[in-house]
Design a protein around this motif. Structure first.
Motif, PDB file in Angstrom:
ATOM      1  N   PRO A  58      -6.349  16.658  22.380  1.00  0.00           N
ATOM      2  CA  PRO A  58      -6.716  15.320  21.888  1.00  0.00           C
ATOM      3  C   PRO A  58      -5.678  14.303  22.356  1.00  0.00           C
ATOM      4  O   PRO A  58      -4.554  14.657  22.713  1.00  0.00           O
ATOM      5  CB  PRO A  58      -6.690  15.489  20.354  1.00  0.00           C
ATOM      6  CG  PRO A  58      -6.717  16.964  20.118  1.00  0.00           C
ATOM      7  CD  PRO A  58      -6.061  17.605  21.302  1.00  0.00           C
ATOM      8  N   THR A  74      -9.732  21.383  22.981  1.00  0.00           N
ATOM      9  CA  THR A  74     -11.010  20.719  22.832  1.00  0.00           C
ATOM     10  C   THR A  74     -11.559  20.349  24.199  1.00  0.00           C
ATOM     11  O   THR A  74     -10.794  20.108  25.138  1.00  0.00           O
ATOM     12  CB  THR A  74     -10.878  19.454  21.963  1.00  0.00           C
ATOM     13  OG1 THR A  74     -12.137  18.782  21.919  1.00  0.00           O
ATOM     14  CG2 THR A  74      -9.840  18.508  22.540  1.00  0.00           C
ATOM     15  N   ASP A  93     -13.504  17.701  24.533  1.00  0.00           N
ATOM     16  CA  ASP A  93     -13.953  16.331  24.338  1.00  0.00           C
ATOM     17  C   ASP A  93     -13.703  15.476  25.588  1.00  0.00           C
ATOM     18  O   ASP A  93     -14.534  14.639  25.957  1.00  0.00           O
ATOM     19  CB  ASP A  93     -13.233  15.714  23.136  1.00  0.00           C
ATOM     20  CG  ASP A  93     -13.750  14.330  22.806  1.00  0.00           C
ATOM     21  OD1 ASP A  93     -14.959  14.189  22.555  1.00  0.00           O
ATOM     22  OD2 ASP A  93     -12.939  13.383  22.822  1.00  0.00           O
ATOM     23  N   THR A 108     -16.457  16.285  28.243  1.00  0.00           N
ATOM     24  CA  THR A 108     -17.784  15.752  27.922  1.00  0.00           C
ATOM     25  C   THR A 108     -17.826  14.240  28.087  1.00  0.00           C
ATOM     26  O   THR A 108     -18.806  13.693  28.617  1.00  0.00           O
ATOM     27  CB  THR A 108     -18.165  16.136  26.484  1.00  0.00           C
ATOM     28  OG1 THR A 108     -17.162  15.658  25.572  1.00  0.00           O
ATOM     29  CG2 THR A 108     -18.289  17.644  26.348  1.00  0.00           C
ATOM     30  N   LYS A 109     -16.771  13.550  27.668  1.00  0.00           N
ATOM     31  CA  LYS A 109     -16.749  12.099  27.805  1.00  0.00           C
ATOM     32  C   LYS A 109     -16.641  11.663  29.262  1.00  0.00           C
ATOM     33  O   LYS A 109     -17.082  10.568  29.618  1.00  0.00           O
ATOM     34  CB  LYS A 109     -15.591  11.512  26.998  1.00  0.00           C
ATOM     35  CG  LYS A 109     -15.828  11.522  25.498  1.00  0.00           C
ATOM     36  CD  LYS A 109     -14.710  10.819  24.764  1.00  0.00           C
ATOM     37  CE  LYS A 109     -14.993  10.775  23.260  1.00  0.00           C
ATOM     38  NZ  LYS A 109     -13.904  10.091  22.515  1.00  0.00           N
ATOM     39  N   GLU A 129     -20.062  11.282  30.180  1.00  0.00           N
ATOM     40  CA  GLU A 129     -20.806  10.307  29.377  1.00  0.00           C
ATOM     41  C   GLU A 129     -20.459   8.862  29.735  1.00  0.00           C
ATOM     42  O   GLU A 129     -21.330   7.994  29.745  1.00  0.00           O
ATOM     43  CB  GLU A 129     -20.530  10.540  27.886  1.00  0.00           C
ATOM     44  CG  GLU A 129     -21.074  11.864  27.360  1.00  0.00           C
ATOM     45  CD  GLU A 129     -20.644  12.115  25.927  1.00  0.00           C
ATOM     46  OE1 GLU A 129     -19.886  11.275  25.382  1.00  0.00           O
ATOM     47  OE2 GLU A 129     -21.052  13.150  25.357  1.00  0.00           O
ATOM     48  N   ASN A 171      -6.914  11.602  27.805  1.00  0.00           N
ATOM     49  CA  ASN A 171      -7.518  12.934  27.834  1.00  0.00           C
ATOM     50  C   ASN A 171      -8.720  12.980  28.767  1.00  0.00           C
ATOM     51  O   ASN A 171      -8.946  13.975  29.470  1.00  0.00           O
ATOM     52  CB  ASN A 171      -7.909  13.370  26.424  1.00  0.00           C
ATOM     53  CG  ASN A 171      -8.924  12.435  25.792  1.00  0.00           C
ATOM     54  OD1 ASN A 171      -8.975  11.252  26.116  1.00  0.00           O
ATOM     55  ND2 ASN A 171      -9.719  12.966  24.865  1.00  0.00           N
TER      56      ASN A 171
END
Length: 261
Positions: free
Chosen positions: A19, A36, A38, A41-42, A45, A226
């Motif tokens: 994070p 993670t 995250d 994935t971002k 996105e 990140n």
């Protein structure tokens, strides 16, 4: 001695699973306490990352193939064909290495703007294929072709082969190591190219990866570290894998062209 080079890359990869709050934790940690995905994935996105990845791949592929073709032809001509002003012309070609790309970027932009090619990949393809990387590649190929025995050409001419056939059927199969060095050098250069895409491209769908990495920011312009590290990891790993697998051919190619230190 390898630690200063390996450690930042390892930190980039491991921090891409952290994070944002853990990336700047003190004392710093190498391994993520709470891994993670995250950031990964971002990365997909927030931008059309798959399209941008494809843009970098196909541009690097066509520029690399074009550079190999042009530099091998030019290098063979400078090494094997005797003509008036040969050395002077080769010197003029080498001068291209002394001209920074920043010097020519404005006039080139004006030319491509008049042709209506801004915000397309054509300026990057053309400038990269016929620019400084091709000059260095031509020098590498010339140095290799000079080292080939003259008897090979004489035997080929006795068999009725012309210049182009000798280049394609005799010289090129023997130049695999030099071509590998040219291919790796050119691919790495184009993969990391930043200035030209920034100048010529405006739409996110047309961005290449180095340009896309700078666009992962929040609503206030702050860096999403990140996400940037995750995107940078996905950008760097394929190139590292290719270089590690082909480093033997790369070193052999430079050694056989007389560029070894």
């Amino acid at each position: 001695m390898a630690v200063p080079f390996i450690l930042p890359t390892l930190w980039m990869i491991t921090s891409s699973f952290k994070p944002i709050s853990d990336i700047f934790a003190f004392p710093p940690t190498l391994w993520p306490a709470n891994p993670t995905l995250d950031g990964y994935t971002k990365a997909f996105e927030l931008q059309p990352f798959v399209r941008q990845y494809f843009n970098s791949l196909y541009i690097a592929f066509f520029v690399t193939v074009g550079t190999m073709f042009i530099s091998s032809l030019a290098g063979y001509a400078f090494a094997r064909i005797r003509f008036r002003g040969q050395n002077l012309l080769f010197l003029v070609v080498l001068i291209g290495l002394l001209i920074p790309s920043e010097v020519t970027i404005v006039p080139l932009f004006q030319i491509f703007n008049e042709l209506g090619l801004i915000n397309t990949h054509w300026p990057i393809l053309l400038v990269s294929t016929f620019g400084a990387p091709s000059v260095l590649a031509t020098f590498i190929m010339r140095q290799f072709f000079i080292s080939l025995p003259v008897e090979l050409e004489e035997a080929a001419r006795l068999d009725g082969l012309g210049r182009f056939a000798i280049w394609w059927r005799i010289a090129m199969p023997l130049a695999t190591s030099a071509l590998a060095a040219v291919a790796i050098f050119t691919f790495l250069h184009i993969w990391n190219l930043y200035l030209e895409p920034t100048v010529y491209l405006q739409s996110p769908e047309l961005f290449t990866l180095p340009q896309a990495l700078t666009r992962y920011t929040d609503a206030y312009g702050g860096q999403l570290w990140n996400v940037q590290l995750a995107a940078a990891t996905m950008t760097a790993l394929p190139v590292l894998v290719v270089f590690v697998m082909a480093q033997k051919q790369f070193v052999e190619g430079l050694a056989q062209t007389g560029l070894k230190g």
